[in-house]
Enzyme design. Sequence first.
Site, mmCIF file in Angstrom:
data_model
loop_
_atom_site.group_PDB
_atom_site.id
_atom_site.type_symbol
_atom_site.label_atom_id
_atom_site.label_comp_id
_atom_site.label_asym_id
_atom_site.label_seq_id
_atom_site.Cartn_x
_atom_site.Cartn_y
_atom_site.Cartn_z
ATOM 1 N N LEU A 179 11.249 1.344 7.077
ATOM 2 C CA LEU A 179 10.595 1.703 5.829
ATOM 3 C C LEU A 179 11.277 2.977 5.309
ATOM 4 C CD1 LEU A 179 7.949 0.956 4.116
ATOM 5 C CD2 LEU A 179 7.268 3.214 4.886
ATOM 6 N N GLU B 298 12.664 3.016 14.008
ATOM 7 C CA GLU B 298 11.675 3.950 13.468
ATOM 8 C C GLU B 298 10.435 3.854 14.334
ATOM 9 O OE1 GLU B 298 10.085 2.878 9.597
ATOM 10 O OE2 GLU B 298 10.260 0.746 10.042
ATOM 11 N N LYS C 133 6.521 -2.132 2.032
ATOM 12 C CA LYS C 133 5.347 -1.528 2.683
ATOM 13 C C LYS C 133 4.141 -2.443 2.501
ATOM 14 C CE LYS C 133 3.354 3.139 2.891
ATOM 15 N NZ LYS C 133 3.381 3.305 4.338
ATOM 16 N N TYR D 172 0.830 -1.202 0.000
ATOM 17 C CA TYR D 172 0.000 0.000 0.000
ATOM 18 C C TYR D 172 0.860 1.245 0.000
ATOM 19 C CZ TYR D 172 1.112 0.914 4.896
ATOM 20 O OH TYR D 172 1.770 1.219 6.059
HETATM 21 N N1 PMP Z 1 7.847 3.895 8.928
HETATM 22 C C1 PMP Z 1 6.732 3.145 8.926
HETATM 23 C C2 PMP Z 1 6.739 1.837 9.617
HETATM 24 C C3 PMP Z 1 5.579 3.622 8.290
HETATM 25 O O1 PMP Z 1 4.455 2.882 8.271
HETATM 26 C C4 PMP Z 1 5.596 4.901 7.673
HETATM 27 C C5 PMP Z 1 4.358 5.465 7.038
HETATM 28 N N2 PMP Z 1 3.935 4.736 5.952
HETATM 29 C C6 PMP Z 1 6.788 5.636 7.698
HETATM 30 C C7 PMP Z 1 7.895 5.101 8.335
HETATM 31 C C8 PMP Z 1 6.890 6.971 7.032
HETATM 32 O O2 PMP Z 1 6.845 6.824 5.639
HETATM 33 P P1 PMP Z 1 6.310 8.004 4.706
HETATM 34 O O3 PMP Z 1 7.198 9.186 4.982
HETATM 35 O O4 PMP Z 1 6.485 7.475 3.330
HETATM 36 O O5 PMP Z 1 4.903 8.248 5.080
#
Ligand code: PMP
Length: 287
Positions: A204, A180, A148, A33
């Site tokens: 991620l 994270e 993701k 996603y």
């Molecule tokens: N880490 C994780 C585990 C996440 O789910 C997300 C959000 N999708 C992020 C980091 C931040 O990613 P983004 O900046 O692409 O929203």
Amino acid sequence: MPQLAYVNGQILPLASASLHVEDRGTQFGDAVYEVCAVLNGQILDWQPHRVRLRRNLAELGITLDIADGPLGLQARRLIARNGHQDCLLYLQVSRGTARRDHVFPADAPANLVMTVRRFDFAQRVRQLATGIKVITQGDNRWGRVDIKTTGLLPNVLAKQAARAAGAFEAWMVADDIVREGSSTNAWIIKDGRIITHPTGTHILPGIARDSLIRLAREAQMLVEERAFTLTEARAADEAFLTSTTAPILPVVAIDGQAVAGGTPGPVTHRLAELVWNEVARQTGWRA
Ligand code: PMP
């Protein structure tokens, strides 16, 4: 205006939009996603989101039979028809619908769904003044969290633990390393250096993370992509988090202990200026 969703080529009222009960996303979390921010009706950072989506599909061997151009058009059409200027676009691709079997189905087309929901970005700007609190949780996720996927149960449990503790986010820690947050990337600032976990299989690769690194470097600020410990985080000058839904938020407490005196710091504020100026440059949106 009724809320609308996109399901495999059709735009339908959200209330009646559905996937088959044997969708592999439901049964196995066999789906990827994206969440994109939409401000003033414009998708922020669409290109990196679609590049990440394609990479994730390729990693899992899911074939999506719609090219990037039409995909973007369908997403924009859904946004326009929902009529929200500021919203989140959710896009999910599962391996398809098939009789339940771990083995990939031979000929099931991928299921593509998109939804849009209103989102208050101005709230995120207001939160810059106060910052947010985080707690820590052990990182018990699988070994490929760089993909993701919708298999987010550990993230869901960690976020719920944060909310139960009166915090905004849970930082996932392994071997004393802060990897994270449950849905955000984690950062600290020490002696003017802006530090975040390197990409690889343990985090991620956030689009907001990437964007912040670029903006900070363009502004001659020092960014270090390296692992940092929880001990370092507790002693940091400042800390913050980034994501699509929280482009930048100062972290003022970790596990109930104040960071940087418990107030948002000057480097985070400077970064927030850069981040929100970039949002304005791309979309024209201002708080
Ligand atoms: N880490 C994780 C585990 C996440 O789910 C997300 C959000 N999708 C992020 C980091 C931040 O990613 P983004 O900046 O692409 O929203």
